[in-house]
Design a protein around this motif. Structure first.
Motif, PDB file in Angstrom:
ATOM      1  N   ASP A  95       0.838  -1.196   0.000  1.00 60.93           N
ATOM      2  CA  ASP A  95       0.000   0.000   0.000  1.00 60.93           C
ATOM      3  C   ASP A  95       0.875   1.249   0.000  1.00 60.93           C
ATOM      4  O   ASP A  95       1.972   1.252   0.575  1.00 60.93           O
ATOM      5  CB  ASP A  95      -0.918   0.020   1.222  1.00 60.93           C
ATOM      6  N   ASP A 121      -1.456   5.111   2.755  1.00 59.26           N
ATOM      7  CA  ASP A 121      -2.817   4.614   2.569  1.00 59.26           C
ATOM      8  C   ASP A 121      -3.130   3.633   3.702  1.00 59.26           C
ATOM      9  O   ASP A 121      -2.533   2.560   3.798  1.00 59.26           O
ATOM     10  CB  ASP A 121      -2.928   3.909   1.218  1.00 59.26           C
ATOM     11  N   ASP A 148      -9.306  11.612   5.440  1.00 58.38           N
ATOM     12  CA  ASP A 148      -9.124  10.778   4.254  1.00 58.38           C
ATOM     13  C   ASP A 148      -8.259   9.569   4.609  1.00 58.38           C
ATOM     14  O   ASP A 148      -7.043   9.699   4.752  1.00 58.38           O
ATOM     15  CB  ASP A 148      -8.464  11.590   3.134  1.00 58.38           C
ATOM     16  N   PRO A 149      -8.850   8.384   4.767  1.00 56.23           N
ATOM     17  CA  PRO A 149      -8.077   7.201   5.168  1.00 56.23           C
ATOM     18  C   PRO A 149      -7.040   6.758   4.144  1.00 56.23           C
ATOM     19  O   PRO A 149      -6.163   5.957   4.458  1.00 56.23           O
ATOM     20  CB  PRO A 149      -9.152   6.127   5.374  1.00 56.23           C
ATOM     21  N   SER A 150      -7.143   7.276   2.912  1.00 55.62           N
ATOM     22  CA  SER A 150      -6.156   6.918   1.891  1.00 55.62           C
ATOM     23  C   SER A 150      -4.933   7.831   1.924  1.00 55.62           C
ATOM     24  O   SER A 150      -3.952   7.574   1.224  1.00 55.62           O
ATOM     25  CB  SER A 150      -6.790   6.961   0.496  1.00 55.62           C
ATOM     26  N   ARG A 168      -6.311   2.398   4.434  1.00 56.84           N
ATOM     27  CA  ARG A 168      -7.627   1.777   4.289  1.00 56.84           C
ATOM     28  C   ARG A 168      -7.625   0.284   4.625  1.00 56.84           C
ATOM     29  O   ARG A 168      -8.533  -0.205   5.308  1.00 56.84           O
ATOM     30  CB  ARG A 168      -8.154   2.004   2.873  1.00 56.84           C
ATOM     31  N   ASN A 169      -6.613  -0.436   4.194  1.00 57.09           N
ATOM     32  CA  ASN A 169      -6.565  -1.873   4.506  1.00 57.09           C
ATOM     33  C   ASN A 169      -6.243  -2.111   5.977  1.00 57.09           C
ATOM     34  O   ASN A 169      -6.727  -3.075   6.580  1.00 57.09           O
ATOM     35  CB  ASN A 169      -5.533  -2.565   3.625  1.00 57.09           C
ATOM     36  N   LYS A 222      -9.475  -1.892   8.072  1.00 57.42           N
ATOM     37  CA  LYS A 222     -10.589  -2.800   7.830  1.00 57.42           C
ATOM     38  C   LYS A 222     -10.985  -3.536   9.100  1.00 57.42           C
ATOM     39  O   LYS A 222     -10.135  -4.092   9.792  1.00 57.42           O
ATOM     40  CB  LYS A 222     -10.224  -3.811   6.742  1.00 57.42           C
TER      41      LYS A 222
END
Length: 333
Positions: A166, A310, A231-233, A312-313, A316
């Motif tokens: 990522d 980033d 912004d999680p990215s 986002r993963n 999760k």
């Protein structure tokens, strides 16, 4: 808004409005030749000042103020311009220790009101530039329980295993597991006297800490991760959330009281109404400057150069959040 809601400066319990001023930097001049232009304060001459520290002498009146030597240059100004202006406007003499020497700044004058005015102007000037100094210390609670540190180690290993592809994710942006902490606030302690004062104040604070905890250990739980932007990215800081296991707000009370005490003592600048309790897990400032770890992740340099990642993963549900499960995330404060 700078005019309608100006910044306020608290000096020994007195509140002053900080007017917008022009600060000039000279690239070709030495650091000691820094110049400060514009009014120091628009109300120092006429308002009543605390004159308790002003003493009468055979030649008039005198007072001294302890100032860290690193701030002398701001009172002197470029080629002595600031000091000469202050002396001319207040009809006083301002004596500053020579380079390399430590000592108080001494203000003398024939009128008590003039000395009081000069003292206030110097205090406001010092306070303004003190806020621009880089942080030297930070007040924090260490998250040094072995279970916390082992859990963080597993978290780092899993993130690097599953998310290393990522954008921006690599080992350099993780906090050192032995330096996990809850930051209460950052401080710029500019000489040994200020370091000593901070240490003494922290000792004094033990009284109200015992009152809040009733003399019993606080069992804390580190559970859940969150990011500090929208912004999680494109994340710069990822942190773990911390709470008291019994659901009380005792830890928040302690943190807020500590911050209030250090702000009141002039050793810390108030930034928020309440301390945000969090433990930094990943910070992009670490990528280019690992020494930021020693400053609580709050360094000022390199903010524009930081490279976001980033997350986002990592965020999760059901994957990495389980790292902070109670079995691996309890410590006693």
């Amino acid at each position: 808004m700078d005019v309608l809601r100006p910044a306020l400066i608290n000096i020994n319990g007195r509140i002053y409005r900080k007017n917008a001023v022009k600060e000039e930097h000279y690239e070709d001049e030495e650091e000691e030749a820094f110049s400060y232009s514009g009014p120091v304060s628009d109300s120092c001459l006429d308002e009543p000042c605390d004159t308790a520290n002003i003493e009468q002498t055979d030649k008039g009146f005198r007072c001294s103020i302890d100032v860290p030597s690193v701030l002398y240059k701001y009172i002197i100004g470029k080629k002595g311009e600031t000091r000469r202006r202050l002396e001319a406007e207040t009809k006083t003499t301002i004596s500053i220790p020579k380079p390399g020497e430590e000592g108080p700044i001494v203000i003398t004058g024939s009128q008590k009101a003039a000395v009081a005015s000069a003292l206030t102007r110097v205090e406001v000037l010092i306070e303004s530039f003190r806020r621009k100094q880089p942080f030297t210390h930070f007040l924090s609670f260490g998250l040094n329980h072995p279970q916390i540190q082992e859990g963080f180690k597993r978290f780092k290993e899993e993130v690097l295993e599953h998310c290393s592809q990522d954008m921006g994710v690599d080992a350099s942006i993780f906090q050192n597991q032995t330096k996990l902490h809850l930051t209460i606030g950052t401080l710029a302690l500019l000489n040994e006297q200020e370091v000593t004062r901070a240490s003494e104040l922290l000792t004094e604070c033990q009284g109200f800490i015992r009152d809040i905890t009733e003399g019993k250990p606080l069992v804390l739980q580190v559970k859940g991760i969150e990011y500090m932007n929208d912004d999680p990215s494109m994340v710069d800081v990822l942190y773990a959330k911390v709470c008291v296991q019994d659901g009380s707000d005792k830890l928040q009370q302690i943190a807020d009281r500590l911050a209030e005490c250090f702000v009141a003592a002039g050793l810390m600048v108030k930034e928020w109404d309440r301390v945000k309790l969090h433990a930094t897990a990943m910070n992009t400032l670490f990528r280019n400057d690992p020494s930021v770890e020693n400053k609580g992740g709050a360094g000022k340099a390199g903010m524009k150069d930081r490279e976001a990642f980033d997350a986002r993963n990592i965020l999760k549900p059901g994957i990495f959040l389980e790292f902070w499960r109670p079995a691996g995330g309890i410590m006693v404060l």
